[in-house]
Design an enzyme around this catalytic site. Structure first.
Site, PDB file in Angstrom:
ATOM      1  CG  HIS B 254     -10.527   2.902   5.639  1.00  0.00           C
ATOM      2  ND1 HIS B 254     -10.228   1.641   5.082  1.00  0.00           N
ATOM      3  CD2 HIS B 254     -10.497   3.796   4.476  1.00  0.00           C
ATOM      4  CE1 HIS B 254     -10.159   1.855   3.750  1.00  0.00           C
ATOM      5  NE2 HIS B 254     -10.441   2.983   3.423  1.00  0.00           N
ATOM      6  CD  GLU B 255     -12.552   7.066   4.941  1.00  0.00           C
ATOM      7  OE1 GLU B 255     -11.540   7.762   4.250  1.00  0.00           O
ATOM      8  OE2 GLU B 255     -13.178   6.415   4.445  1.00  0.00           O
ATOM      9  CG  HIS B 258      -7.680   7.401   2.781  1.00  0.00           C
ATOM     10  ND1 HIS B 258      -7.085   6.480   1.568  1.00  0.00           N
ATOM     11  CD2 HIS B 258      -8.755   6.429   2.845  1.00  0.00           C
ATOM     12  CE1 HIS B 258      -7.693   5.685   1.234  1.00  0.00           C
ATOM     13  NE2 HIS B 258      -8.785   5.245   1.831  1.00  0.00           N
ATOM     14  CD  GLU B 284      -8.651   1.091   0.231  1.00  0.00           C
ATOM     15  OE1 GLU B 284      -8.845   2.417   0.088  1.00  0.00           O
ATOM     16  OE2 GLU B 284      -9.486   0.504   0.793  1.00  0.00           O
TER      17      GLU B 284
END
Lengths: 489, 489
Positions: B254-255, B258, B284
């Site tokens: 997830h990170e 980003h 997101e």
């Protein structure tokens, strides 16, 4: 709001922004990904620009003219703010910006030249940096001596004449001692392989033994050991070399000395100019007394020997007495940062003389290498083999830090004075050190020197702690006695 | 110098200072010694003060009035600077300072209340924060809707009405799906102990698989996973839980989503407003498509299963198909951040409705807990057992981030659209993912969305990539098909 209150409110924010710039420098040496270098340069320039604008804010002159200090700390803060304002205002903004730009690039040029052993590749940059610092010194000195003005930036109130007297007096006795030791049978040397994990464990143990508060600091690895920050966030770095665990252990104790000083300054002074170590020389006195007079003492090395055996097992040194002689071995090493207590100040004296000649135009940049090599041979009795172990070994001149080197020797002189006073004040010191307990020593330094921060001038800060004006005799007496014991005639 | 050049020079420094503030936030969550918290608060306040003064510098209005953009990026930068200037200028400085002060303290109050399961202890602070944000929203909205003005701060151009339409359409199909899955036999769950070193090794492997450039970033541990920074210095954090390696693995992916977005923005835009991800929702969308549509796909989990066996040995899952069902297990979990793809948006919809009611005064702070618990039972079919797993679970409201939650669901909707377009553009995607090769997918996202940064509005940024205006249908179609396969009737 009074002028004093307004000024100190402004200063508090300036100090906080300065702390941020310092933290960014720490990040750059420890955590920053390699690809971020150019981006970081722009960030550093931005925060330095903000700081310079704040340091020269014209309102400061008005506040200073009207401010009334409520107490001694307030008066010291006014004195320090006035000093910084005067210095920052004397240097034209264009010159300050060019110095920042050129010295920032110069570090890379120097690193590449050192790697390639190519002095000539670095000379144009060094000439440029030297000329800019000479201009800056002249702007700061306003008719006085430009080199003295640079020295004053690191050691407020100090001059090259006063330094020359004090440091020059070290030379004959240190040279005589050095000659005698070179003729003596060599002390044993350390051999073997010391894994990194064990060295870092030793770093944590000695940091704890010297009272470094890890709730208000941290230890990381970096290419060069350094201490950074103030108040409740003072971080140190260390490095490891598989052949030489002493490099890690003693650079850690050295940086803990710097860090402990910052951690010990009275919390009431936080975010004010008084709230930091008072000068480079006094700072170095703390790192040096931790590292040498305490850390390399017979008593403490007895404890350290047991710790190293616990961490590394048997490493080929039979007893604590031999270990003490290994730790304090004097040998032919051209590198300043690896020098023993006898020769370290000879390195500094050489740099002090050479940089004065450079700054005053008595020595051309093109002649620096041969001047270095000649002087080195005369002072140390063996020749420099390559530039990276000679004139290119230190980062100071490449980044324009002229006037900085002598504060190292001054710190050693101050450490000698403090050590003599400490021995009088804490007679049971060796018994404590033999248990790895430095609290008597570090407590005395904290109470008598460290906690006062910048309340007094550097020299008065030391004088207050020792009850007399500092001079070089205690350092020389200590070094002669110590090494006569290690290398008996 | 033209007005445009002067404005952009000023902006470049502002961006660099903003990057410093961001780096300081990273340090606070990863490296800062615990004793430094109060000192750091003062440092953060100082840099935020500098940034606020720069954001509202009156010269910006003059420059904006006279500036002519030389190109599309210049025009976008003018638009973004004008937007920030207008917003910052509308909020009285005293209100901005009080919000900063109160929300900073509120985080600690919330953390203690959550620890003590004591909602009442937190209510006065929440009431204060809510009132301040309502005032800020009113100041920003200038007669418009205060909540919409707050949403616009996270997702420029978005309104609660538009969000309500798009997100409201998710609800019936997600609830129906959820009901069906609750009635199905449960998927197998993971059991066992997964040592931290192995989890961190897995984090490095998945980060590399998703193209995270560690020469321009780094991975550290922190209490909460996050991504921070831009350009060539984008850092992520992760965390480990011995029972649950998926938390570490999927929060890392997830990170990385980003971080990859920030790393991919065209380097020509560095230190300008266009040079960052365009909005929270689009950001997101990247983290979610990396984590879910790619990272939790049948193809990628096949590769991941082999990696986990290589790192942890046999961990009791017999084959890749079972592993896929374990990864995508749907169960009763009250925690938003641990929710599966079916239920995650139901958590957001609930928060979106409740925060609108709070902001518009339709719900009193004192009634929030019971409103939360009632709504949770109605939406999820089981009761909240304690506040830390209910109304106190998220940090957003305590620090005043009203209007932020809906951007999570918006990001999921955008990820659904992008995934459908990606499948059309890269037909061999599953074959690549089965080898742990995400380059086809991440390359398509980079070329079609990430590199453009803030050149267009958020919605247009997504529309340009998918060739149509985004809507919720692709996400719903994807979730229904995926979970019908995992939980066959």
């Amino acid at each position: 709001m009074t002028a004093f209150v307004a000024l100190m409110a402004h200063e508090r924010e300036t100090q906080a922004l300065g702390a941020i710039a310092g933290r960014l420098g720490w990040d750059q040496e420890t955590m920053m990904p390699p690809g971020a270098a150019a981006q970081r340069g722009e960030e550093m320039a931005a925060i330095e620009g903000v700081l310079h604008a704040r340091h020269t804010d014209p309102r400061i002159a008005d506040w200073l003219a009207a401010a009334l200090a409520p107490d001694a700390a307030g008066a010291a803060n006014l004195r320090l703010i006035r000093r910084r304002f005067d210095r920052a205002s004397r240097v034209p903004a264009a010159l300050a910006a060019e110095i920042a730009r050129v010295t920032s690039l110069a570090q890379g040029v120097w690193a590449r030249a050192r790697q390639a052993e190519d002095v000539a590749a670095f000379l144009p940059t060094l000439a440029h940096v030297t000329r800019l610092r000479r201009e800056e010194g002249a702007a700061l000195a306003q008719g006085g001596d430009p080199y003295d003005a640079l020295v004053d930036g690191f050691e407020p109130g100090m001059t090259s004449a006063a330094l020359g007297g004090m440091l020059g007096a070290l030379r004959p006795r240190l040279v005589a001692l050095r000659e005698r030791l070179r003729a003596a049978p060599p002390a044993p040397a350390l051999q073997g392989d010391f894994p990194e994990a064990g060295q870092l464990e030793m770093a944590r143990r000695v940091a704890a033994a010297f009272g470094y508060d890890l709730a208000r600091g941290r230890i990381d690895k970096a290419v060069h050991p350094f201490s950074s920050g103030g108040g409740n966030d003072v971080r140190i770095t260390t490095r490891t070399n598989p052949d030489d665990p002493f490099n890690c252990i003693y650079s850690t104790i050295h940086e803990v000395g710097h860090a402990a000083y910052e951690q010990a300054v009275d919390q009431a002074y936080l975010f004010t100019p008084v709230g930091s170590g008072v000068s480079m020389g006094v700072h170095e006195s703390q790192s040096r007394i931790y590292e040498n007079q305490l850390g390399r003492s017979r008593a403490f090395t007895g404890w350290l020997y047991g710790q190293m055996r616990a961490v590394f097992g048997d490493f080929g040194i039979a007893d604590a007495d031999t270990f003490y002689r290994v730790v304090n071995r004097v040998d032919d090493n051209p590198i300043r940062t690896e020098a023993d207590e006898v020769q370290y100040n000879l390195h500094i004296l050489m740099r002090f003389d050479l940089e004065q000649a450079l700054m005053r135009g008595d020595l051309a940049v093109a002649e620096l290498e041969s001047a270095w090599n000649d002087r080195f041979l005369a002072d140390f009795g063996f020749a420099v083999t390559c530039p990276s172990r000679g004139v290119l070994q230190d980062v100071h001149w490449p980044v324009g830090l002229f006037g900085y080197f002598p504060t190292y020797a001054l710190g050693n002189v101050y450490a000698g004075c403090l050590h003599a006073a400490l021995r009088r004040a804490v007679p049971e010191l060796d018994a404590d050190l033999a248990q790895g307990d430095t609290s008597g020593a570090t407590g005395w330094l904290r109470d008598n020197l460290q906690r006062h921060g910048g309340l007094q001038t550097p020299r008065d800060t030391v004088a207050r702690a020792i009850g007399a004006m500092p001079d070089e005799a205690p350092l020389l007496d200590y070094v002669e006695a110590k090494f006569a014991d290690i290398y008996p005639l």
